[in-house]
Motif scaffolding. Sequence first.
Motif, mmCIF file in Angstrom:
data_model
loop_
_atom_site.group_PDB
_atom_site.id
_atom_site.type_symbol
_atom_site.label_atom_id
_atom_site.label_comp_id
_atom_site.label_asym_id
_atom_site.label_seq_id
_atom_site.Cartn_x
_atom_site.Cartn_y
_atom_site.Cartn_z
ATOM 1 N N VAL A 81 0.132 10.162 -9.991
ATOM 2 C CA VAL A 81 0.202 11.225 -10.991
ATOM 3 C C VAL A 81 -0.240 10.700 -12.348
ATOM 4 O O VAL A 81 -0.968 11.378 -13.089
ATOM 5 C CB VAL A 81 1.629 11.806 -11.074
ATOM 6 N N GLU A 82 0.162 9.487 -12.689
ATOM 7 C CA GLU A 82 -0.211 8.902 -13.975
ATOM 8 C C GLU A 82 -1.714 8.667 -14.070
ATOM 9 O O GLU A 82 -2.275 8.651 -15.165
ATOM 10 C CB GLU A 82 0.539 7.582 -14.185
ATOM 11 N N LEU A 83 -2.353 8.487 -12.930
ATOM 12 C CA LEU A 83 -3.793 8.238 -12.919
ATOM 13 C C LEU A 83 -4.614 9.526 -12.938
ATOM 14 O O LEU A 83 -5.832 9.478 -13.121
ATOM 15 C CB LEU A 83 -4.170 7.422 -11.675
ATOM 16 N N ALA A 84 -3.946 10.657 -12.713
ATOM 17 C CA ALA A 84 -4.639 11.948 -12.693
ATOM 18 C C ALA A 84 -5.818 11.933 -11.718
ATOM 19 O O ALA A 84 -6.946 12.302 -12.066
ATOM 20 C CB ALA A 84 -5.105 12.325 -14.100
ATOM 21 N N VAL A 85 -5.548 11.517 -10.473
ATOM 22 C CA VAL A 85 -6.612 11.453 -9.469
ATOM 23 C C VAL A 85 -7.044 12.838 -8.999
ATOM 24 O O VAL A 85 -8.113 12.996 -8.407
ATOM 25 C CB VAL A 85 -6.196 10.598 -8.247
ATOM 26 N N GLY A 86 -6.216 13.839 -9.264
ATOM 27 C CA GLY A 86 -6.536 15.178 -8.797
ATOM 28 C C GLY A 86 -5.878 15.481 -7.463
ATOM 29 O O GLY A 86 -4.982 14.761 -7.010
ATOM 30 N N ASP A 87 -6.343 16.571 -6.835
ATOM 31 C CA ASP A 87 -5.742 16.971 -5.562
ATOM 32 C C ASP A 87 -6.824 17.501 -4.641
ATOM 33 O O ASP A 87 -8.015 17.388 -4.929
ATOM 34 C CB ASP A 87 -4.637 18.009 -5.792
ATOM 35 N N GLY A 88 -6.410 18.052 -3.517
ATOM 36 C CA GLY A 88 -7.359 18.630 -2.572
ATOM 37 C C GLY A 88 -8.090 17.616 -1.714
ATOM 38 O O GLY A 88 -9.091 17.958 -1.067
ATOM 39 N N PHE A 89 -7.604 16.390 -1.661
ATOM 40 C CA PHE A 89 -8.275 15.380 -0.835
ATOM 41 C C PHE A 89 -8.081 15.704 0.650
ATOM 42 O O PHE A 89 -6.976 16.063 1.080
ATOM 43 C CB PHE A 89 -7.722 13.985 -1.131
ATOM 44 N N SER A 90 -9.154 15.545 1.414
ATOM 45 C CA SER A 90 -9.070 15.748 2.860
ATOM 46 C C SER A 90 -8.999 14.436 3.626
ATOM 47 O O SER A 90 -8.766 14.434 4.843
ATOM 48 C CB SER A 90 -10.267 16.572 3.354
ATOM 49 N N LEU A 91 -9.191 13.332 2.929
ATOM 50 C CA LEU A 91 -9.110 12.016 3.552
ATOM 51 C C LEU A 91 -8.509 11.022 2.572
ATOM 52 O O LEU A 91 -8.908 10.976 1.406
ATOM 53 C CB LEU A 91 -10.506 11.526 3.970
ATOM 54 N N VAL A 92 -7.551 10.253 3.060
ATOM 55 C CA VAL A 92 -7.034 9.093 2.332
ATOM 56 C C VAL A 92 -7.272 7.887 3.222
ATOM 57 O O VAL A 92 -6.938 7.904 4.412
ATOM 58 C CB VAL A 92 -5.538 9.229 2.012
ATOM 59 N N PHE A 93 -7.857 6.845 2.647
ATOM 60 C CA PHE A 93 -8.130 5.621 3.397
ATOM 61 C C PHE A 93 -7.400 4.466 2.744
ATOM 62 O O PHE A 93 -7.419 4.312 1.522
ATOM 63 C CB PHE A 93 -9.632 5.329 3.448
ATOM 64 N N ASP A 94 -6.738 3.663 3.566
ATOM 65 C CA ASP A 94 -5.914 2.556 3.084
ATOM 66 C C ASP A 94 -6.134 1.360 3.994
ATOM 67 O O ASP A 94 -5.700 1.360 5.146
ATOM 68 C CB ASP A 94 -4.443 2.984 3.087
ATOM 69 N N LEU A 95 -6.828 0.359 3.477
ATOM 70 C CA LEU A 95 -7.077 -0.868 4.235
ATOM 71 C C LEU A 95 -6.104 -1.936 3.742
ATOM 72 O O LEU A 95 -6.412 -2.712 2.848
ATOM 73 C CB LEU A 95 -8.532 -1.314 4.055
ATOM 74 N N SER A 96 -4.907 -1.918 4.292
ATOM 75 C CA SER A 96 -3.820 -2.881 4.021
ATOM 76 C C SER A 96 -3.321 -2.855 2.579
ATOM 77 O O SER A 96 -2.976 -3.888 2.018
ATOM 78 C CB SER A 96 -4.205 -4.303 4.450
ATOM 79 N N CYS A 97 -3.277 -1.661 1.987
ATOM 80 C CA CYS A 97 -2.648 -1.504 0.673
ATOM 81 C C CYS A 97 -1.147 -1.222 0.829
ATOM 82 O O CYS A 97 -0.313 -1.935 0.279
ATOM 83 C CB CYS A 97 -3.329 -0.382 -0.105
ATOM 84 N N PHE A 98 -0.807 -0.189 1.595
ATOM 85 C CA PHE A 98 0.598 0.209 1.738
ATOM 86 C C PHE A 98 1.460 -0.949 2.234
ATOM 87 O O PHE A 98 2.579 -1.153 1.748
ATOM 88 C CB PHE A 98 0.697 1.389 2.714
ATOM 89 N N CYS A 99 0.955 -1.719 3.179
ATOM 90 C CA CYS A 99 1.772 -2.779 3.778
ATOM 91 C C CYS A 99 2.030 -3.928 2.807
ATOM 92 O O CYS A 99 2.869 -4.790 3.074
ATOM 93 C CB CYS A 99 1.141 -3.298 5.063
ATOM 94 N N ALA A 100 1.338 -3.939 1.658
ATOM 95 C CA ALA A 100 1.559 -4.971 0.642
ATOM 96 C C ALA A 100 2.420 -4.460 -0.511
ATOM 97 O O ALA A 100 2.669 -5.201 -1.461
ATOM 98 C CB ALA A 100 0.220 -5.466 0.096
ATOM 99 N N ILE A 101 2.889 -3.222 -0.415
ATOM 100 C CA ILE A 101 3.699 -2.633 -1.473
ATOM 101 C C ILE A 101 5.174 -2.898 -1.187
ATOM 102 O O ILE A 101 5.631 -2.706 -0.052
ATOM 103 C CB ILE A 101 3.437 -1.114 -1.566
ATOM 104 N N PRO A 102 5.943 -3.337 -2.182
ATOM 105 C CA PRO A 102 7.378 -3.559 -1.963
ATOM 106 C C PRO A 102 8.070 -2.282 -1.490
ATOM 107 O O PRO A 102 7.681 -1.164 -1.861
ATOM 108 C CB PRO A 102 7.895 -3.976 -3.343
ATOM 109 N N ALA A 103 9.107 -2.440 -0.687
ATOM 110 C CA ALA A 103 9.762 -1.302 -0.049
ATOM 111 C C ALA A 103 10.252 -0.265 -1.054
ATOM 112 O O ALA A 103 10.153 0.944 -0.811
ATOM 113 C CB ALA A 103 10.920 -1.793 0.813
ATOM 114 N N HIS A 104 10.742 -0.713 -2.214
ATOM 115 C CA HIS A 104 11.321 0.238 -3.159
ATOM 116 C C HIS A 104 10.269 1.100 -3.857
ATOM 117 O O HIS A 104 10.616 2.066 -4.532
ATOM 118 C CB HIS A 104 12.174 -0.489 -4.207
#
Length: 201
Positions: free
Chosen positions: A108-131
């Motif tokens: 939200v702070e980045l104002a990426v917008g909305d309406g995306f039909s695809l999100v791609f994540d190549l090992s980003c989420f798994c490197a994020i702390p649980a909290h």
Amino acid sequence: MVQRMQAKSPAEQETAVRLEFEEYYREKAPWDNGVTPPELVALVEREPAGRALELGCGTGTNAVYLAEHGWEVVGVDLIERAIEQARAKADAAGVSAQLLLGDATRLVELAVGDGFSLVFDLSCFCAIPAHRRDGYAAGVTRATAPGANLLMFGYGPDALPDKIFGVTADELRTRFSDWDLVDVTPGTNPFPTFWFTLRRR
């Protein structure tokens, strides 16, 4: 891959992660082979082009690939040097992609917008702390349209020595409550990795 001493607090863990990734991008990150994964290629070949959001876009290999195939692309990465390289790569390829320096858990702070039909994540989420992972899930859900696909590559929780890394199918089902986990395919790495496909209801 990434090996480091366990930090004492979540804040120290996050600082350690960021500093290590910054160090990698001063040279050539070992995972940055410049090749778009066949799993993403297969999805692009079967889905109509739309808006794509890449989280943890690194040096832009996949953002450029998506833009070359008609997608309107927004890429986000926490490391400034990676974003600089991604922008240079997009310029060299002659494609348009919005490449933003920022935190994937604070879209939200980045104002990426909305309406995306695809999100791609190549090992980003798994490197994020649980909290911080609920913030990621909420931001992705807010940014996507019903029927959107989330294609995520992640390490299993025991693949690397640092427990800040790792993701399971059960965790994704819990955190992404507005999504269906439609496919889990083991990766080809010598340690536990997976390709997860989720679809937003």
